[in-house]
Design a protein around this motif. Structure first.
Motif, PDB file in Angstrom:
ATOM      1  N   GLY A   1     -94.453 -32.311 -33.573  1.00 16.77           N
ATOM      2  CA  GLY A   1     -93.123 -32.764 -34.062  1.00 16.77           C
ATOM      3  C   GLY A   1     -92.860 -33.255 -32.731  1.00 16.77           C
ATOM      4  O   GLY A   1     -93.041 -33.394 -31.723  1.00 16.77           O
TER       5      GLY A   1
ATOM      6  N   GLU B   1     -90.027 -30.254 -41.498  1.00 13.98           N
ATOM      7  CA  GLU B   1     -89.349 -30.870 -40.786  1.00 13.98           C
ATOM      8  C   GLU B   1     -90.215 -30.406 -38.825  1.00 13.98           C
ATOM      9  O   GLU B   1     -89.591 -31.224 -38.206  1.00 13.98           O
ATOM     10  N   HIS B   2     -90.633 -29.758 -38.951  1.00 12.26           N
ATOM     11  CA  HIS B   2     -91.176 -29.596 -37.866  1.00 12.26           C
ATOM     12  C   HIS B   2     -90.777 -28.201 -37.159  1.00 12.26           C
ATOM     13  O   HIS B   2     -90.030 -28.146 -37.638  1.00 12.26           O
TER      14      HIS B   2
END
Length: 645
Positions: free
Chosen positions: A297, A236-237
């Motif tokens: 992100g 998900e960064h």
């Protein structure tokens, strides 16, 4: 609003320094210890050591920071963290009033419910559907209970224990949907529930399954840790990782280590998080300013009409940097301290990364005050790669805010069930104070959406964009230089039914490879040289994109020049196509350089500090076979990678 009583000056003396002894204790995988209170992070036997170092300069700074936070009335969501801060004071000063204050805040937290209010503005995990039990409240309650429970009346203490027991069951027993990789939010829920179970298990002997709940939480947390890349880069960064590390993950990992004798960080990719942060963070250019970083992100913005800062320091994202001292090895810890001291330590803003009162506990226990910080280049090197996660970081030095950092992502493991970004092959570049290559923030719509057009990539209209890149070549040099090649063919497939990310796609024959190289040797005549080759066959007209945070831009027939506010400059020269169709568009916060073409791209970039001239470029050959000469360097693409000789 009730006014909290002012802290007394003796608060400074209790925050003494026993970091060397404690850090050794915390990092050892000792056998499980008999349980009492406190027990999650230290025991009563450790208190004389803590109290004996009451004249430490670092300890005084931590006490001052905690004092400033406790002197204000807490927001409802952070009452429990304030309770933990008062409980820490009680543990070290033995003042019954502090324990009573902690108890009152715990009871208020339970009375108003452990569920965040539906109208609470902009909280990352405030949705009652996603987070029916407030992670910050549970963590704060568990810390306060472990530290101050012996001073509380039995019936009131039992009520807090029962609330934690119920929270543990709700959090740990929550299943992960089938086929969904473990994400940061789910792992944080498990960690918060596990911490609650560890805190109250010794006091609720009739609840025989609390120990098994803690073990189940341990299993789930370890599952998340091992799902990260081989050096800890999460699916998900960075923003989601920061959220998890700021709330519950470190507390549970450290408490499990202390109570159960197992070090989850040492046996998982989590051990590399400290070096990841150290590689990414640039110390602020002026005292009190936030650190800077060049990363991928989306950062959550507190103001819908304004971009988020690259580095957020708040109760939601804060306290993660200090926690990393307890999750890594000695070499990475010494490197982290170099960055930490300049951001939050005595040479920085002196907050010690304490964003909420509960963070003071880990600051007290983990900051290695008597340990000498080492230059990060001597301990972790200048290049950082996570092949599984698909992140590559190249840094030229650790000196100041003018250091150069180049990062590249393969977006190697996107998941439809988790936060994901269409950024395979994109890069960031920060050097000499200039934000040269950034994510596009053209207008407020860009702050709310995710699109491949927001990245520094080649966009082919109609193609998918969400799929991962595949690593085919990577070589990082000791001076921070490096070369990486990604196969991006899957990115340029076409959605077969509807353009949902990661749906099945049709291969229309586009084959794409991006070769990327950064050189810090200085042999080219500039301290920073970056080159990008996009070898693309098939498909319609495509557009090469470069988004910059700097505003002074001038187009040339063969490239473009950018000037930062401090006078540093970037020069880009387009080798392929030979006659580039260049354009620039200016948004509210960023500007975009575009090159339209029908085939391949080859662009060479140099960056210079103020008042320095860029080296002349000479070429020999045609197309992607061109040899590019800058100073003593020759740059060429051999079909596999960009090579610098």
């Amino acid at each position: 609003m009730q006014t909290l009583r002012r802290l007394r000056c003796p608060a400074i003396c209790w925050l003494g320094w026993a970091a060397l002894a404690l850090i050794t204790t915390l990092t050892l995988s000792a056998a499980p210890r008999p349980r009492g209170h406190p027990s999650l992070f230290f025991t009563a036997d450790d208190l004389p050591g803590l109290r004996s170092h009451d004249q430490s300069t670092s300890g005084q700074a931590i006490a001052t920071r905690l004092q400033s936070l406790l002197a204000s009335e807490p927001e409802p969501l952070w009452r429990a963290s304030h309770a933990a801060g008062w409980a820490l004071r009680y543990t070290l000063q033995a003042n019954p009033e502090d324990a009573a204050h902690a108890l009152r805040l715990c009871e208020e937290t339970i009375a108003t419910g452990l569920v965040p209010a539906a109208d609470t503005p902009h909280l990352p995990w405030a949705s009652t559907e996603l987070d029916p039990v407030s992670i910050p409240s549970v963590v704060g309650l568990a810390l306060a209970y472990d530290l101050a429970a012996p001073a509380w009346p039995e019936e009131r203490r039992l009520a807090i224990a029962q609330a934690l027991d119920q929270a543990a069951r709700q959090l740990v027993q929550r299943p992960l949907p089938a086929g969904t990789p473990p994400g940061a939010q789910w792992a944080s829920q498990q960690a918060a529930g596990g911490l609650a179970a560890l805190a109250v298990a010794p006091d609720l002997p009739d609840q025989h399954d609390l120990d098994s709940l803690a073990r189940r939480a341990r299993h789930h947390v370890l599952r998340y840790l091992n799902d990260c890349g081989d050096r800890g880069w999460p699916r998900e960064h960075f923003a989601q990782l920061r959220l998890a590390l700021s709330q519950s993950l470190p507390a549970f990992i450290l408490a499990w280590r202390r109570t159960q004798g197992e070090d989850l960080a040492a046996t998982s990719p989590a051990r590399s998080w400290a070096s990841l942060y150290t590689m990414l963070l640039l110390p602020p250019g002026k005292l009190g300013a936030p650190p800077d970083l060049a990363i991928f992100g989306r950062q959550t913005t507190p103001a819908p009409a304004q971009p988020a800062p690259p580095w957020e320091f708040s109760p939601w994202r804060g306290g993660d940097l200090i926690a990393l001292f307890g999750l890594t090895d000695a070499g990475s810890r010494a490197a982290l301290q170099w960055t930490f001291d300049r951001c939050y330590g005595l040479a920085g803003d002196r907050t010690f990364d304490i964003a909420k009162p509960g963070d003071a506990l880990l600051a007290l226990l983990l900051y290695p005050g008597a340990e000498t910080a080492l230059p990060p280049a001597n301990t972790i090197g200048r290049g950082w790669r996570d092949d599984r996660g698909g992140l590559f970081i190249c840094r030229n030095r650790w000196t100041d805010s003018g250091d150069a950092i180049a990062t590249l992502t393969a977006n190697a493991r996107p998941s439809r069930a988790l936060t994901s970004f269409a950024d395979a092959g994109s890069f960031r570049l920060t050097a000499f104070g200039g934000h040269w290559a950034v994510a596009r923030q053209h207008d407020t719509a860009d702050l709310r959406t995710i699109a491949r057009e927001q990245e520094n990539v080649v966009v082919i209209p109609g193609t998918h964009g969400w799929f991962p890149g595949s690593l085919t070549y990577a070589k990082l040099q000791p001076d921070g230089s490096g070369a990486v090649t990604l196969d991006l063919s899957e990115v340029y497939t076409v959605a077969s039914n509807h353009p949902e990310r990661l749906d099945s796609t049709l291969d229309i024959g586009i084959r794409a490879r991006r070769a990327w190289a950064i050189d810090y040797s200085g042999d080219c005549g500039a301290p920073v040289m970056l080159a990008v080759v996009d070898h693309i066959s098939g498909g319609p007209t495509r557009r090469w994109l470069f988004h910059t945070g700097e505003r002074q831009i001038q187009l040339r027939t063969d490239g473009f020049d950018i000037r930062a506010a401090n006078g540093a400059t970037l020069r880009a020269t387009v080798i392929v196509p030979q006659k580039p169709r260049l354009s620039v568009s200016h948004g509210e916060w960023t500007s975009t350089l575009s090159i339209d073409g029908e085939s391949d791209f080859f662009v060479v970039i140099t960056v210079q500090p103020p008042d320095a001239a860029h080296p002349a470029i000479r070429t020999d050959g045609q197309g992607l076979d061109t040899h590019v000469r800058l100073g003593r360097n020759t740059l060429r693409y051999d079909g596999r990678a960009l090579l610098v000789h």
